[in-house]
Design a protein around this motif. Structure first.
Motif, PDB file in Angstrom:
ATOM      1  N   HIS A  37       0.818  -1.205   0.000  1.00 60.46           N
ATOM      2  CA  HIS A  37       0.000   0.000   0.000  1.00 60.46           C
ATOM      3  C   HIS A  37       0.850   1.252   0.000  1.00 60.46           C
ATOM      4  O   HIS A  37       0.428   2.302  -0.523  1.00 60.46           O
ATOM      5  CB  HIS A  37      -0.929  -0.012   1.214  1.00 60.46           C
ATOM      6  N   GLY A  38       2.025   1.201   0.532  1.00 56.97           N
ATOM      7  CA  GLY A  38       2.886   2.381   0.594  1.00 56.97           C
ATOM      8  C   GLY A  38       3.864   2.509  -0.546  1.00 56.97           C
ATOM      9  O   GLY A  38       4.681   3.439  -0.558  1.00 56.97           O
ATOM     10  N   CYS A  39       3.826   1.602  -1.506  1.00 59.68           N
ATOM     11  CA  CYS A  39       4.739   1.669  -2.653  1.00 59.68           C
ATOM     12  C   CYS A  39       4.306   2.802  -3.589  1.00 59.68           C
ATOM     13  O   CYS A  39       3.121   2.927  -3.937  1.00 59.68           O
ATOM     14  CB  CYS A  39       4.762   0.333  -3.391  1.00 59.68           C
ATOM     15  N   LEU A  40       5.274   3.611  -4.047  1.00 62.71           N
ATOM     16  CA  LEU A  40       4.991   4.751  -4.920  1.00 62.71           C
ATOM     17  C   LEU A  40       5.402   4.497  -6.354  1.00 62.71           C
ATOM     18  O   LEU A  40       5.027   5.271  -7.240  1.00 62.71           O
ATOM     19  CB  LEU A  40       5.712   5.995  -4.391  1.00 62.71           C
ATOM     20  N   SER A  41       6.171   3.464  -6.607  1.00 65.71           N
ATOM     21  CA  SER A  41       6.635   3.174  -7.963  1.00 65.71           C
ATOM     22  C   SER A  41       6.780   1.665  -8.128  1.00 65.71           C
ATOM     23  O   SER A  41       6.720   0.913  -7.145  1.00 65.71           O
ATOM     24  CB  SER A  41       7.971   3.873  -8.246  1.00 65.71           C
ATOM     25  N   GLU A  42       6.965   1.277  -9.375  1.00 68.13           N
ATOM     26  CA  GLU A  42       7.147  -0.144  -9.639  1.00 68.13           C
ATOM     27  C   GLU A  42       8.443  -0.659  -9.020  1.00 68.13           C
ATOM     28  O   GLU A  42       8.544  -1.829  -8.650  1.00 68.13           O
ATOM     29  CB  GLU A  42       7.145  -0.410 -11.142  1.00 68.13           C
ATOM     30  N   GLN A  43       9.442   0.201  -8.914  1.00 64.40           N
ATOM     31  CA  GLN A  43      10.693  -0.203  -8.288  1.00 64.40           C
ATOM     32  C   GLN A  43      10.467  -0.565  -6.826  1.00 64.40           C
ATOM     33  O   GLN A  43      11.008  -1.553  -6.309  1.00 64.40           O
ATOM     34  CB  GLN A  43      11.733   0.925  -8.399  1.00 64.40           C
ATOM     35  N   ASP A  44       9.611   0.232  -6.153  1.00 66.18           N
ATOM     36  CA  ASP A  44       9.284  -0.092  -4.762  1.00 66.18           C
ATOM     37  C   ASP A  44       8.513  -1.412  -4.673  1.00 66.18           C
ATOM     38  O   ASP A  44       8.700  -2.195  -3.740  1.00 66.18           O
ATOM     39  CB  ASP A  44       8.456   1.031  -4.143  1.00 66.18           C
ATOM     40  N   VAL A  45       7.640  -1.641  -5.656  1.00 67.20           N
ATOM     41  CA  VAL A  45       6.856  -2.874  -5.653  1.00 67.20           C
ATOM     42  C   VAL A  45       7.758  -4.087  -5.830  1.00 67.20           C
ATOM     43  O   VAL A  45       7.602  -5.117  -5.153  1.00 67.20           O
ATOM     44  CB  VAL A  45       5.780  -2.825  -6.760  1.00 67.20           C
ATOM     45  N   LEU A  46       8.727  -4.013  -6.732  1.00 68.20           N
ATOM     46  CA  LEU A  46       9.610  -5.138  -7.003  1.00 68.20           C
ATOM     47  C   LEU A  46      10.539  -5.443  -5.831  1.00 68.20           C
ATOM     48  O   LEU A  46      11.165  -6.498  -5.793  1.00 68.20           O
ATOM     49  CB  LEU A  46      10.435  -4.871  -8.270  1.00 68.20           C
ATOM     50  N   GLU A  47      10.656  -4.519  -4.893  1.00 66.59           N
ATOM     51  CA  GLU A  47      11.405  -4.810  -3.668  1.00 66.59           C
ATOM     52  C   GLU A  47      10.583  -5.634  -2.690  1.00 66.59           C
ATOM     53  O   GLU A  47      11.130  -6.245  -1.780  1.00 66.59           O
ATOM     54  CB  GLU A  47      11.835  -3.499  -3.005  1.00 66.59           C
ATOM     55  N   VAL A  48       9.261  -5.637  -2.903  1.00 65.48           N
ATOM     56  CA  VAL A  48       8.378  -6.390  -2.020  1.00 65.48           C
ATOM     57  C   VAL A  48       8.009  -7.741  -2.614  1.00 65.48           C
ATOM     58  O   VAL A  48       7.997  -8.763  -1.923  1.00 65.48           O
ATOM     59  CB  VAL A  48       7.110  -5.573  -1.702  1.00 65.48           C
ATOM     60  N   CYS A  49       7.684  -7.773  -3.920  1.00 66.88           N
ATOM     61  CA  CYS A  49       7.273  -9.005  -4.579  1.00 66.88           C
ATOM     62  C   CYS A  49       8.287  -9.375  -5.664  1.00 66.88           C
ATOM     63  O   CYS A  49       9.259  -8.655  -5.899  1.00 66.88           O
ATOM     64  CB  CYS A  49       5.876  -8.849  -5.176  1.00 66.88           C
ATOM     65  N   ASP A  50       8.040 -10.508  -6.331  1.00 73.70           N
ATOM     66  CA  ASP A  50       8.970 -10.982  -7.357  1.00 73.70           C
ATOM     67  C   ASP A  50       8.677 -10.408  -8.733  1.00 73.70           C
ATOM     68  O   ASP A  50       9.591 -10.244  -9.536  1.00 73.70           O
ATOM     69  CB  ASP A  50       8.918 -12.522  -7.414  1.00 73.70           C
ATOM     70  N   ASP A  51       7.432 -10.110  -9.018  1.00 73.43           N
ATOM     71  CA  ASP A  51       7.081  -9.554 -10.331  1.00 73.43           C
ATOM     72  C   ASP A  51       5.752  -8.820 -10.199  1.00 73.43           C
ATOM     73  O   ASP A  51       4.999  -9.019  -9.225  1.00 73.43           O
ATOM     74  CB  ASP A  51       6.989 -10.669 -11.377  1.00 73.43           C
ATOM     75  N   TYR A  52       5.459  -7.962 -11.230  1.00 72.46           N
ATOM     76  CA  TYR A  52       4.259  -7.145 -11.164  1.00 72.46           C
ATOM     77  C   TYR A  52       3.720  -6.948 -12.574  1.00 72.46           C
ATOM     78  O   TYR A  52       4.456  -6.629 -13.510  1.00 72.46           O
ATOM     79  CB  TYR A  52       4.574  -5.788 -10.513  1.00 72.46           C
ATOM     80  N   ASP A  53       2.407  -7.149 -12.725  1.00 74.35           N
ATOM     81  CA  ASP A  53       1.720  -6.926 -14.000  1.00 74.35           C
ATOM     82  C   ASP A  53       0.871  -5.674 -13.853  1.00 74.35           C
ATOM     83  O   ASP A  53      -0.164  -5.675 -13.161  1.00 74.35           O
ATOM     84  CB  ASP A  53       0.848  -8.130 -14.349  1.00 74.35           C
ATOM     85  N   ARG A  54       1.275  -4.599 -14.530  1.00 74.76           N
ATOM     86  CA  ARG A  54       0.601  -3.314 -14.368  1.00 74.76           C
ATOM     87  C   ARG A  54      -0.799  -3.336 -14.966  1.00 74.76           C
ATOM     88  O   ARG A  54      -1.726  -2.700 -14.435  1.00 74.76           O
ATOM     89  CB  ARG A  54       1.449  -2.212 -15.023  1.00 74.76           C
ATOM     90  N   GLU A  55      -0.968  -4.053 -16.084  1.00 76.23           N
ATOM     91  CA  GLU A  55      -2.260  -4.053 -16.760  1.00 76.23           C
ATOM     92  C   GLU A  55      -3.337  -4.701 -15.885  1.00 76.23           C
ATOM     93  O   GLU A  55      -4.446  -4.183 -15.758  1.00 76.23           O
ATOM     94  CB  GLU A  55      -2.149  -4.801 -18.099  1.00 76.23           C
ATOM     95  N   ARG A  56      -3.000  -5.824 -15.285  1.00 77.79           N
ATOM     96  CA  ARG A  56      -3.979  -6.534 -14.464  1.00 77.79           C
ATOM     97  C   ARG A  56      -3.855  -6.195 -12.987  1.00 77.79           C
ATOM     98  O   ARG A  56      -4.613  -6.714 -12.164  1.00 77.79           O
ATOM     99  CB  ARG A  56      -3.815  -8.038 -14.655  1.00 77.79           C
ATOM    100  N   ASN A  57      -2.894  -5.330 -12.666  1.00 80.39           N
ATOM    101  CA  ASN A  57      -2.645  -4.947 -11.266  1.00 80.39           C
ATOM    102  C   ASN A  57      -2.455  -6.210 -10.408  1.00 80.39           C
ATOM    103  O   ASN A  57      -3.067  -6.387  -9.357  1.00 80.39           O
ATOM    104  CB  ASN A  57      -3.799  -4.098 -10.731  1.00 80.39           C
ATOM    105  N   GLU A  58      -1.552  -7.090 -10.889  1.00 81.70           N
ATOM    106  CA  GLU A  58      -1.334  -8.399 -10.249  1.00 81.70           C
ATOM    107  C   GLU A  58       0.104  -8.481  -9.751  1.00 81.70           C
ATOM    108  O   GLU A  58       1.051  -8.177 -10.482  1.00 81.70           O
ATOM    109  CB  GLU A  58      -1.629  -9.529 -11.243  1.00 81.70           C
ATOM    110  N   PHE A  59       0.236  -8.896  -8.511  1.00 80.39           N
ATOM    111  CA  PHE A  59       1.544  -9.005  -7.865  1.00 80.39           C
ATOM    112  C   PHE A  59       1.886 -10.489  -7.729  1.00 80.39           C
ATOM    113  O   PHE A  59       1.069 -11.286  -7.245  1.00 80.39           O
ATOM    114  CB  PHE A  59       1.532  -8.345  -6.488  1.00 80.39           C
ATOM    115  N   PHE A  60       3.091 -10.849  -8.149  1.00 82.50           N
ATOM    116  CA  PHE A  60       3.512 -12.255  -8.177  1.00 82.50           C
ATOM    117  C   PHE A  60       4.508 -12.513  -7.039  1.00 82.50           C
ATOM    118  O   PHE A  60       5.479 -11.757  -6.854  1.00 82.50           O
ATOM    119  CB  PHE A  60       4.160 -12.594  -9.528  1.00 82.50           C
ATOM    120  N   PHE A  61       4.250 -13.587  -6.314  1.00 83.18           N
ATOM    121  CA  PHE A  61       5.134 -14.029  -5.226  1.00 83.18           C
ATOM    122  C   PHE A  61       5.485 -15.490  -5.493  1.00 83.18           C
ATOM    123  O   PHE A  61       4.592 -16.345  -5.567  1.00 83.18           O
ATOM    124  CB  PHE A  61       4.449 -13.903  -3.866  1.00 83.18           C
TER     125      PHE A  61
END
Length: 423
Positions: A37-61
């Motif tokens: 919830h506190g991630c501001l960019s995709e770079q921040d997201v990739l520090e939390v999860c393994d991958d991210y799909d922006r179109e489907r707003n899906e986070f991969f672990f």
């Protein structure tokens, strides 16, 4: 979270998809998920999860999906237990990844985790120091200081005396100790024979005393050495096997002192009885074999872990014994039925019959003679079989688990023994 579309967020954990609203992520109990919830960019997201799909707003672990399912059950219902058919340490690793601690586990699972971590710590306590994390170092190793050499020698001595399968010297020491135990038991048993104590066999009795003194000297020296090289002297004294060693050695020296002060043919009857009792206490030497045999170690560990079940079994037997002994005494001797059974003259006397009946031993020294008493005897036998069988399942499973644990520890030291033979 200021990127992505839609109000829902999809978590893909090991191929299993979970959908949540953005508002739920803010106060989500799992720390790693709430960080999204506190991630501001995709770079921040990739520090939390393994991958991210922006179109489907899906986070991969890339994590264990079944373990995450059990963790979600904890989020919903407040109870966290291990996933079946999954290693406790692997599940604990998943818990740490998602931001949970061992305190979140239920008490029964905490005990399982503590036991597994204790066994793993024992397994990874290697004999050699671990290799460094850097590149290969071709320089010769530095000469260890004398203090380090002394500690290493002390540790090898400690393992030689405590772990019979840790080295060749430990194997030899254990074999010699077993031989002394066997010889001392043979001499102790033979000394009770009437032919052995006859007047014409005084020389044989003197030789047996010499053999006994040599065995006691070996046991005493072994106990003193193990005490000197132990890390924690207080912990050494508290160990059950060491207490048994002390109980097996002390009576000999007490009997020697009493013989010196009262004389060989003393008229003090109490002293003579005390000497015989102390002599028989040397039978505790047999328990010393538990240091060298997996079966006896497993039995001791099982009794230690199943003391609640053993107490429960004793309570069952005592309650049934009180009921059946009172009823049998009443039916056989208490009522005026024309025939009185003198064997059941009191409740304590009837307790003996109840015990041998519930355990299906049946010595036949006493038995009911009235029809109501015989019916009660049949009920007593059937009840004894049922009551004795109730805790057996728990004790059996604990015995199997303890056997595998002891066998695992023995195999760990056998590997170092094989390496010593190869070297």
């Amino acid at each position: 979270m200021n990127f992505g579309r839609g109000r829902s967020v999809v978590l893909n954990v090991g191929g299993t998809r979970y959908s949540f609203s953005r508002e739920v992520l803010k106060d989500f109990p799992l720390r790693r998920v709430s960080r999204l919830h506190g991630c501001l960019s995709e770079q921040d997201v990739l520090e939390v999860c393994d991958d991210y799909d922006r179109e489907r707003n899906e986070f991969f672990f890339d994590r264990h999906s079944e373990a995450f399912g059990f963790i979600l059950l904890y989020v919903r219902h407040g109870h966290l237990r291990f996933a079946p058919h999954m290693c406790e340490l692997s599940f604990y690793n998943e818990m740490i990844y998602w931001g949970l601690e061992c305190s979140h586990l239920d008490y029964c699972c905490q005990r399982r985790l503590d036991d597994r971590m204790s066994d793993t710590y024992t397994f990874y306590s290697a004999d050699e120091p671990p290799a460094g994390d850097g590149g290969e170092d071709t320089r010769p190793p530095a000469e260890p200081p004398p203090a380090a050499e002394g500690r290493k020698w002390l540790e090898r001595m400690r393992r030689t005396f405590e772990e019979p399968t840790s080295s060749v010297a430990a194997q030899i020491l254990a074999t010699v100790s077993i031989l002394f135990v066997i010889v001392s038991m043979v001499v102790l048993c033979a000394s009770t024979l009437p032919e052995w104590r006859a007047a014409e066999n005084r020389s044989v009795e003197e030789q047996s005393r010499i053999i006994e003194a040599i065995c006691i000297g070996w046991f005493t020296a072994e106990c003193i050495v193990r005490f000197i090289i132990s890390k924690n002297k207080c912990e050494f004294v508290k160990r059950p096997l060491n207490i048994i060693d002390l109980l097996a050695i002390t009576p000999y020296y007490i009997s020697v002192l009493m013989t010196v002060f009262t004389g060989e043919n003393s008229q003090l009857q109490r002293a003579g009885v005390t000497l015989r009792v102390l002599r028989m206490m040397r039978i505790f030497w047999v328990i010393k074999l538990a240091r060298h045999f997996i079966g006896l170690q497993t039995l001791g560990l099982t009794l230690k872990r199943c003391y609640r079940e053993m107490v429960m079994l004793l309570v069952f037997i005592c309650v049934a014994m009180a009921i059946f002994s009172a009823l049998s005494q009443l039916l056989e001797n208490g009522l005026d039925l024309g025939t009185k059974n003198k064997d059941f003259s009191s409740i304590p006397a009837a307790c003996w019959w109840v015990i041998i009946s519930m355990t299906t031993v049946g010595y036949g020294d006493m038995c009911p003679i009235t029809v109501p008493g015989r019916i009660l005897g049949g009920i007593c036998v059937v009840s004894g079989i049922v009551l004795l069988a109730l805790p057996i399942t728990f004790i059996y499973h604990s015995f199997v688990q303890c056997y595998h644990e002891v066998k695992f520890r023995s195999a760990r030291y056998s590997r170092s023994l094989s390496a010593e033979f190869l070297n």
